[in-house]
Design an enzyme around this catalytic site. Structure first.
Site, PDB file in Angstrom:
ATOM      1  CE1 TYR A 144      -4.320  -2.084   4.898  1.00  0.00           C
ATOM      2  CE2 TYR A 144      -3.343   0.179   4.435  1.00  0.00           C
ATOM      3  CZ  TYR A 144      -3.875  -1.152   4.009  1.00  0.00           C
ATOM      4  OH  TYR A 144      -3.885  -1.174   2.652  1.00  0.00           O
ATOM      5  CB  SER A 148      -0.988   0.027   1.281  1.00  0.00           C
ATOM      6  OG  SER A 148      -1.580   1.315   1.418  1.00  0.00           O
TER       7      SER A 148
END
Length: 238
Positions: A144, A130
């Site tokens: 995350y 990501s």
């Protein structure tokens, strides 16, 4: 025709479903993965559970006649953990995200490297990380961002450590992508304001991420190993 055998995780929706669709071609045999039972060519496994990654690999290897050529780690969760949660709840959220996003991916990478090492043709690993690995994420998503940064570092380590065995490793770092998860996040953060931070003027389509993954899995030249490819509309440029 020798078909490329691929195990891809998290293929039930969003980016993973787009990856599976892009790899639905005559020269590929794909085994997908979902957290719950689904299609016949999908192995169910809850990657939050101990031993699940090993069981997934073993089942996929059996279904693919003992040969896997490419591992695609796409499974992941994006669950908020605000810092004002009770201590135990915050820690549980952190550990769950790390187990699913990073530890299970690491287990599968280890199994893949061991499998690939025993043959001349080697193999490929594509990890879907990501933009958050580099840019960070919201105050409720430290875990995350940390899990995706770990995935990027792991990818680079595998590429450097095993290129001599013809084992290639790549990562893809999407920014906002129009999956259900991204739609909810955009809505919760004032969508138009976030879109203004993307020079391209829109979020990525899952098919764009899937095409990048497909290229790395099947066609990228060996010298690309270790590369991290951004798919974020120039919202974060390294």
């Amino acid at each position: 025709m020798t078909r490329t055998h691929i195990l891809a995780t998290g293929t039930s929706r969003g980016i993973g479903a787009a990856i599976a669709a892009r790899l639905d071609r005559p020269d590929v045999r794909l085994i997908g993965h979902a957290s719950r039972p689904g299609a016949a060519d999908t192995v169910p496994a809850d990657l939050d559970e101990p031993g699940a990654a090993h069981a997934l690999w073993a089942e996929a290897l059996d279904r693919l006649d003992g040969r896997i050529d490419v591992l695609i780690n796409n499974a992941g969760i994006f669950e908020a953990a605000p810092i004002d949660l009770p201590d135990a709840d915050w820690l549980a959220a952190w550990e769950r995200t790390m187990r699913i996003n990073l530890t299970a991916s690491a287990e599968l990478c280890r199994l893949a490297v061991q499998h690939f090492s025993g043959r001349e043709r080697g193999g490929r690993i594509v990890n879907v990380a990501s933009r958050a690995a580099y840019r960070g994420d919201s105050p409720a998503h430290w875990h995350y961002a940390a899990s995706k940064a770990g995935m990027v570092a792991m990818t680079k380590s595998i590429a450097r450590g095993y290129a001599g065995h013809n084992i290639l490793a790549f990562a893809v770092c999407p920014g906002f992508t129009m999956t259900g998860m991204a739609e909810e996040y955009l809505a919760s953060r004032g969508g138009e304001k976030l879109l203004a931070d993307i020079p391209l003027g829109r979020v990525a389509d899952p098919a764009e991420v899937a095409e990048t993954v497909r290229w790395l899995a099947l066609d990228a030249p060996a010298s690309v190993t270790g590369s991290i490819i951004d798919v974020n509309g120039a919202s974060y440029v390294r």
